[in-house]
Design a protein around this motif. Sequence first.
Motif, short mmCIF file in Angstrom:
data_model
loop_
_atom_site.label_atom_id
_atom_site.label_comp_id
_atom_site.label_asym_id
_atom_site.label_seq_id
_atom_site.Cartn_x
_atom_site.Cartn_y
_atom_site.Cartn_z
N ILE A 213 -13.12 18.49 46.46
CA ILE A 213 -12.14 19.53 46.80
C ILE A 213 -10.84 19.30 46.03
CG2 ILE A 213 -10.66 20.44 48.63
CD1 ILE A 213 -13.04 19.92 50.56
N GLY A 214 -10.39 18.04 46.02
CA GLY A 214 -9.15 17.72 45.32
C GLY A 214 -9.23 18.02 43.84
N LYS B 183 -4.10 28.53 42.19
CA LYS B 183 -2.68 28.90 42.16
C LYS B 183 -1.80 27.90 42.90
CE LYS B 183 -3.42 33.88 41.60
NZ LYS B 183 -3.19 35.23 42.18
N LEU B 184 -2.39 27.11 43.79
CA LEU B 184 -1.61 26.09 44.50
C LEU B 184 -1.10 25.03 43.54
CD1 LEU B 184 -3.73 25.52 47.74
CD2 LEU B 184 -1.45 26.53 47.60
N GLY B 185 -1.85 24.79 42.46
CA GLY B 185 -1.44 23.79 41.49
C GLY B 185 -1.56 22.37 42.01
N ARG B 186 -0.99 21.44 41.24
CA ARG B 186 -1.08 20.02 41.61
C ARG B 186 -0.14 19.66 42.74
NH1 ARG B 186 -4.14 21.57 37.36
NH2 ARG B 186 -4.32 20.07 35.65
N ARG B 187 1.11 20.08 42.60
CA ARG B 187 2.16 19.61 43.51
C ARG B 187 1.92 20.05 44.94
NH1 ARG B 187 8.39 21.52 43.20
NH2 ARG B 187 7.28 23.45 42.82
N ALA C 282 -6.26 13.96 48.28
CA ALA C 282 -4.94 13.59 47.76
C ALA C 282 -5.07 12.58 46.61
CB ALA C 282 -4.08 13.01 48.88
N TRP C 283 -5.93 11.58 46.77
CA TRP C 283 -6.11 10.60 45.71
C TRP C 283 -6.65 11.26 44.45
CZ3 TRP C 283 -3.66 6.50 45.10
CH2 TRP C 283 -3.41 5.57 46.11
N SER C 284 -7.57 12.20 44.60
CA SER C 284 -8.11 12.91 43.45
C SER C 284 -7.01 13.66 42.70
CB SER C 284 -9.20 13.89 43.91
OG SER C 284 -9.80 14.53 42.82
N ILE C 285 -6.11 14.27 43.45
CA ILE C 285 -5.00 15.00 42.84
C ILE C 285 -4.02 14.04 42.17
CG2 ILE C 285 -3.02 16.50 43.31
CD1 ILE C 285 -4.70 17.60 45.71
N ILE C 286 -3.74 12.92 42.81
CA ILE C 286 -2.82 11.92 42.24
C ILE C 286 -3.34 11.40 40.91
CG2 ILE C 286 -1.90 9.59 42.57
CD1 ILE C 286 -1.78 10.25 45.61
N TYR C 287 -4.64 11.13 40.86
CA TYR C 287 -5.24 10.63 39.61
C TYR C 287 -5.23 11.70 38.53
CZ TYR C 287 -6.89 6.04 41.13
OH TYR C 287 -6.96 4.73 41.53
N THR C 288 -5.30 12.96 38.93
CA THR C 288 -5.23 14.06 37.96
C THR C 288 -3.80 14.26 37.47
OG1 THR C 288 -7.10 15.21 38.98
CG2 THR C 288 -5.63 16.53 37.60
N TYR C 289 -2.86 14.23 38.40
CA TYR C 289 -1.48 14.59 38.11
C TYR C 289 -0.73 13.53 37.30
CZ TYR C 289 3.42 15.77 38.90
OH TYR C 289 4.75 16.05 38.72
N THR C 290 -0.89 12.26 37.68
CA THR C 290 -0.06 11.20 37.11
C THR C 290 -0.10 11.15 35.58
OG1 THR C 290 -0.30 9.88 39.13
CG2 THR C 290 0.43 8.72 37.14
N PRO C 291 -1.28 11.15 34.93
CA PRO C 291 -1.27 11.10 33.45
C PRO C 291 -0.60 12.30 32.80
CG PRO C 291 -3.47 10.63 34.33
CD PRO C 291 -2.65 11.16 35.47
N GLU C 292 -0.61 13.44 33.50
CA GLU C 292 -0.02 14.66 32.92
C GLU C 292 1.50 14.62 32.88
OE1 GLU C 292 -3.52 17.83 34.19
OE2 GLU C 292 -1.65 17.78 35.33
N CYS C 293 2.11 13.67 33.58
CA CYS C 293 3.56 13.57 33.60
C CYS C 293 4.12 12.86 32.37
CB CYS C 293 4.02 12.82 34.85
SG CYS C 293 3.81 13.75 36.37
N TYR C 294 3.25 12.21 31.61
CA TYR C 294 3.72 11.38 30.51
C TYR C 294 3.20 11.88 29.16
CZ TYR C 294 4.94 8.21 34.28
OH TYR C 294 5.48 7.67 35.43
N PRO C 295 3.99 11.69 28.09
CA PRO C 295 3.50 12.05 26.76
C PRO C 295 2.36 11.12 26.35
CG PRO C 295 5.60 10.89 26.62
CD PRO C 295 5.37 11.17 28.07
N PHE D 251 9.25 17.14 45.38
CA PHE D 251 10.25 17.04 44.31
C PHE D 251 9.62 16.77 42.94
CE2 PHE D 251 12.35 15.95 48.28
CZ PHE D 251 13.45 16.80 48.24
N LEU D 252 8.30 16.70 42.88
CA LEU D 252 7.64 16.56 41.58
C LEU D 252 7.65 17.90 40.84
CD1 LEU D 252 4.52 14.47 42.69
CD2 LEU D 252 6.46 13.63 41.35
N ARG D 253 7.50 17.86 39.53
CA ARG D 253 7.40 19.11 38.77
C ARG D 253 5.92 19.49 38.64
NH1 ARG D 253 5.99 18.31 33.34
NH2 ARG D 253 6.05 16.13 32.68
N GLU D 254 5.66 20.78 38.57
CA GLU D 254 4.28 21.26 38.43
C GLU D 254 3.83 21.11 36.98
OE1 GLU D 254 0.84 21.99 38.95
OE2 GLU D 254 1.94 22.40 40.81
N THR D 255 2.59 20.66 36.78
CA THR D 255 2.07 20.48 35.43
C THR D 255 0.88 21.40 35.13
OG1 THR D 255 0.62 18.68 36.20
CG2 THR D 255 2.78 18.06 35.33
N ARG D 256 0.42 22.14 36.10
CA ARG D 256 -0.73 23.03 35.86
C ARG D 256 -0.37 24.07 34.80
NH1 ARG D 256 -2.06 28.10 38.00
NH2 ARG D 256 -4.27 28.63 37.72
#
Length: 265
Positions: A116-117, A124-128, A168-181, A235-240
């Motif tokens: 699900i994550g 449309k909900l996106g990562r955040r 939540a863990w699935s989303i965290i693992y998806t989101y974290t690498p997208e925050c960095y160049p 307070f995180l930014r959306e990366t989707r």
Amino acid sequence: MKESPRFLYVNGRGEEAASIVRHIAEKNRVSFHFDSLARPTADGSKPKKGAVRDLFRRTLRKETLLLWFIWFFVQCAFTGFNFFFPVILQEKGIAATDRYLSGVLYNVSGIPGSLIGASIVETKLGRRFSLVIFLTLAGACLGLFILAENTWQAILLSCIMQLASQSAWSIIYTYTPECYPTTLRVTGMGAASATSRIAGIAVPLLQSVLLKASLSAALATSAAFFVATAVAAVFLRETRGQDLYETMEEAEAEAELRRKRKKAK
């Protein structure tokens, strides 16, 4: 396993990188005609690599601190319940035979949670906001678990908590690498992951003390950790749908544009 083409490219091994990309292209039945991926910089040096200190540059400092907080306290919340799950069920007065059933259902519930994550982040909900929803749900289930009066209430709430936390863990693992160049992606991911490992070591010691004092206090602490991380995720930014940056310079240039647009409004 073959080496990462990106690693080979950054280290000036362009021909090896091209060979691996060519192999991938052949497997996917597409053409690739370059003999080398080497791209010299203006002064002839190798492309610039990322460093740990770059995680705290102005552009990334906020995301880095928020992600470390989330990784650390989600691990605290999850491990605090998961590690002592059999003990918690015993303290709730659940019979031994029912505890085995609870354990099976609890662990199986994590499987659809991960799926699900992984799927909901592309809606449309996106990562955040997906992360906020599942962390809040996990915290709410733990809070209600304190009030559970029978076996099936405890099983249901623990299964929903497991589903929500694994989502939540699935989303965290998806989101974290997208925050960095790209030049900093592995460093950022590794540093965030390390904070959760520290939590995984520390929280059993904390929870063992709390469980001796009060089951409700131990569960309430884990629930509070989940809720706190949900607040931080707001307070995180959306990366989707956003482009991933190749270098720190690209990330800083885009951040500057965002600041100018914000001032213009």
